[in-house]
Design a protein around this motif. Structure first.
Motif, PDB file in Angstrom:
ATOM      1  N   GLY A  44     -16.360 -47.345  16.972  1.00 30.59           N
ATOM      2  CA  GLY A  44     -16.218 -46.470  18.135  1.00 30.59           C
ATOM      3  C   GLY A  44     -15.255 -45.319  17.916  1.00 30.59           C
ATOM      4  N   LEU A  45     -15.202 -44.812  16.688  1.00 30.74           N
ATOM      5  CA  LEU A  45     -14.290 -43.718  16.343  1.00 30.74           C
ATOM      6  C   LEU A  45     -14.967 -42.360  16.491  1.00 30.74           C
ATOM      7  N   LYS A  46     -14.184 -41.360  16.838  1.00 33.64           N
ATOM      8  CA  LYS A  46     -14.666 -39.982  16.820  1.00 33.64           C
ATOM      9  C   LYS A  46     -14.417 -39.468  15.412  1.00 33.64           C
ATOM     10  N   TYR A  47     -15.481 -39.313  14.658  1.00 38.02           N
ATOM     11  CA  TYR A  47     -15.337 -38.940  13.251  1.00 38.02           C
ATOM     12  C   TYR A  47     -16.532 -38.104  12.839  1.00 38.02           C
ATOM     13  N   GLU A  48     -16.240 -37.018  12.138  1.00 38.39           N
ATOM     14  CA  GLU A  48     -17.295 -36.186  11.559  1.00 38.39           C
ATOM     15  C   GLU A  48     -17.046 -36.114  10.064  1.00 38.39           C
ATOM     16  N   HIS A  49     -18.010 -36.585   9.291  1.00 40.28           N
ATOM     17  CA  HIS A  49     -17.845 -36.607   7.837  1.00 40.28           C
ATOM     18  C   HIS A  49     -17.896 -35.185   7.287  1.00 40.28           C
ATOM     19  N   VAL A  50     -16.960 -34.881   6.405  1.00 38.87           N
ATOM     20  CA  VAL A  50     -16.885 -33.576   5.750  1.00 38.87           C
ATOM     21  C   VAL A  50     -16.910 -33.815   4.249  1.00 38.87           C
ATOM     22  N   GLU A  51     -17.733 -33.069   3.540  1.00 40.38           N
ATOM     23  CA  GLU A  51     -17.771 -33.125   2.073  1.00 40.38           C
ATOM     24  C   GLU A  51     -16.943 -31.971   1.530  1.00 40.38           C
ATOM     25  N   PHE A  52     -16.090 -32.255   0.582  1.00 43.03           N
ATOM     26  CA  PHE A  52     -15.306 -31.216  -0.075  1.00 43.03           C
ATOM     27  C   PHE A  52     -15.917 -30.929  -1.436  1.00 43.03           C
ATOM     28  N   ASP A  53     -16.068 -29.657  -1.755  1.00 38.78           N
ATOM     29  CA  ASP A  53     -16.550 -29.275  -3.081  1.00 38.78           C
ATOM     30  C   ASP A  53     -15.477 -29.612  -4.111  1.00 38.78           C
ATOM     31  N   PRO A  54     -15.896 -29.851  -5.357  1.00 36.36           N
ATOM     32  CA  PRO A  54     -14.886 -30.052  -6.412  1.00 36.36           C
ATOM     33  C   PRO A  54     -13.937 -28.850  -6.457  1.00 36.36           C
ATOM     34  N   LEU A  55     -12.704 -29.116  -6.812  1.00 32.83           N
ATOM     35  CA  LEU A  55     -11.660 -28.104  -6.809  1.00 32.83           C
ATOM     36  C   LEU A  55     -10.972 -28.087  -8.164  1.00 32.83           C
ATOM     37  N   THR A  56     -10.755 -26.896  -8.721  1.00 33.80           N
ATOM     38  CA  THR A  56     -10.055 -26.762 -10.000  1.00 33.80           C
ATOM     39  C   THR A  56      -8.685 -26.143  -9.744  1.00 33.80           C
ATOM     40  N   ILE A  57      -7.649 -26.811 -10.257  1.00 37.43           N
ATOM     41  CA  ILE A  57      -6.263 -26.363 -10.101  1.00 37.43           C
ATOM     42  C   ILE A  57      -5.618 -26.359 -11.476  1.00 37.43           C
ATOM     43  N   ARG A  58      -4.779 -25.365 -11.740  1.00 34.21           N
ATOM     44  CA  ARG A  58      -4.086 -25.276 -13.033  1.00 34.21           C
ATOM     45  C   ARG A  58      -2.749 -26.009 -12.955  1.00 34.21           C
ATOM     46  N   ASP A  59      -2.382 -26.648 -14.075  1.00 33.14           N
ATOM     47  CA  ASP A  59      -1.136 -27.401 -14.127  1.00 33.14           C
ATOM     48  C   ASP A  59       0.018 -26.532 -14.606  1.00 33.14           C
ATOM     49  N   PHE A  60       1.147 -27.166 -14.839  1.00 35.97           N
ATOM     50  CA  PHE A  60       2.392 -26.549 -15.290  1.00 35.97           C
ATOM     51  C   PHE A  60       2.166 -25.627 -16.491  1.00 35.97           C
ATOM     52  N   ASP A  61       1.269 -26.023 -17.395  1.00 32.15           N
ATOM     53  CA  ASP A  61       1.003 -25.263 -18.615  1.00 32.15           C
ATOM     54  C   ASP A  61      -0.179 -24.306 -18.491  1.00 32.15           C
ATOM     55  N   GLY A  62      -0.767 -24.203 -17.298  1.00 30.90           N
ATOM     56  CA  GLY A  62      -1.912 -23.320 -17.109  1.00 30.90           C
ATOM     57  C   GLY A  62      -3.252 -23.963 -17.434  1.00 30.90           C
ATOM     58  N   LYS A  63      -3.254 -25.251 -17.753  1.00 33.63           N
ATOM     59  CA  LYS A  63      -4.487 -25.964 -18.087  1.00 33.63           C
ATOM     60  C   LYS A  63      -5.228 -26.332 -16.803  1.00 33.63           C
ATOM     61  N   PRO A  64      -6.551 -26.052 -16.729  1.00 35.22           N
ATOM     62  CA  PRO A  64      -7.301 -26.376 -15.505  1.00 35.22           C
ATOM     63  C   PRO A  64      -7.649 -27.860 -15.410  1.00 35.22           C
ATOM     64  N   HIS A  65      -7.604 -28.379 -14.194  1.00 37.02           N
ATOM     65  CA  HIS A  65      -7.991 -29.757 -13.882  1.00 37.02           C
ATOM     66  C   HIS A  65      -8.958 -29.690 -12.705  1.00 37.02           C
ATOM     67  N   THR A  66     -10.127 -30.304 -12.842  1.00 40.78           N
ATOM     68  CA  THR A  66     -11.128 -30.292 -11.785  1.00 40.78           C
ATOM     69  C   THR A  66     -11.145 -31.646 -11.090  1.00 40.78           C
ATOM     70  N   PHE A  67     -11.128 -31.616  -9.755  1.00 43.75           N
ATOM     71  CA  PHE A  67     -11.043 -32.824  -8.955  1.00 43.75           C
ATOM     72  C   PHE A  67     -12.239 -32.964  -8.029  1.00 43.75           C
ATOM     73  N   GLN A  68     -12.717 -34.203  -7.892  1.00 46.85           N
ATOM     74  CA  GLN A  68     -13.787 -34.532  -6.957  1.00 46.85           C
ATOM     75  C   GLN A  68     -13.173 -35.372  -5.838  1.00 46.85           C
ATOM     76  N   PHE A  69     -13.557 -35.090  -4.597  1.00 55.62           N
ATOM     77  CA  PHE A  69     -12.988 -35.758  -3.431  1.00 55.62           C
ATOM     78  C   PHE A  69     -13.946 -36.795  -2.865  1.00 55.62           C
ATOM     79  N   ARG A  70     -13.385 -37.788  -2.188  1.00 56.28           N
ATOM     80  CA  ARG A  70     -14.170 -38.712  -1.379  1.00 56.28           C
ATOM     81  C   ARG A  70     -13.278 -39.220  -0.253  1.00 56.28           C
TER      82      ARG A  70
END
Length: 190
Positions: A44-70
């Motif tokens: 009985g919760l009010k909830y709307e599912h949202v999908e997030f696209d994969p996201l790429t973020i650079r680390d301390f050294d400038g190296k990219p890391h791609t993340f998938q959400f759930r």
């Protein structure tokens, strides 16, 4: 990551973006959207599912890391999780929030956690291995090591797989010193 077909909607999604429910022959695989909508309806919760696209973020050294959400509802709580995907999988993060909270606020909290972790370094290259940085603090995650004959866990430090033996070599210069090992849930930040 291999894809699975959702028993409810027929969508083909990565195994990470779903849940296996039931046992053996009666078991089904549900994508996160179908699973969350089913749980919200049952609770009985009010909830709307949202999908997030994969996201790429650079680390301390400038190296990219791609993340998938759930996201997964459990009781009146929601776990928003992220897994690094790509050639160098390593980082995993999660945040627990109220299931009816605005999912974008939960996303912002998780994004800040990811950004904070990628902006710091705990180990640095040293010859053929690594050494602990001058801050003398190591943070990471304990994971399974499928290649370990002794069934020893594998550590993920700065997104890199590190064996216990390698960590031992990193702490060896500190023989005689004291240390503190603190273990906490992956949804917590310390």
């Amino acid at each position: 990551m291999s894809n699975q077909t959702c028993s409810a909607c027929g969508a083909s999604v990565s195994y990470y973006n779903g849940v296996s429910v039931g046992y053996e022959e009666a078991g089904r695989f549900l994508c996160s959207g179908c699973y969350n909508e089913s749980m919200a309806q049952q609770l009985g919760l009010k909830y709307e599912h949202v999908e997030f696209d994969p996201l790429t973020i650079r680390d301390f050294d400038g190296k990219p890391h791609t993340f998938q959400f759930r996201s997964h509802i459990f009781g009146d709580q929601l776990s928003l999780e992220v897994l690094e995907v790509g050639p160098e999988e390593g980082y995993e993060f999660s945040v627990i929030a109220n299931a009816e909270q605005d999912l974008f606020n939960t996303f912002q909290t998780l994004f800040e956690r990811i950004r904070g972790e990628l902006d710091r370094r705990h180990i640095e290259p040293d010859g053929a291995g690594f050494r602990i940085t001058q801050d003398d603090v190591v943070r990471g995650q304990i994971t399974e090591d499928p290649d370990s004959f002794e069934q020893m866990p594998l550590l993920i430090i700065d997104g890199k797989p590190v064996t216990w033996e390698a960590l031992g070599r990193m702490v060896a210069p500190n023989v005689g010193f004291r240390f503190k090992l603190e273990i906490f849930d992956r949804s917590e930040e310390k």
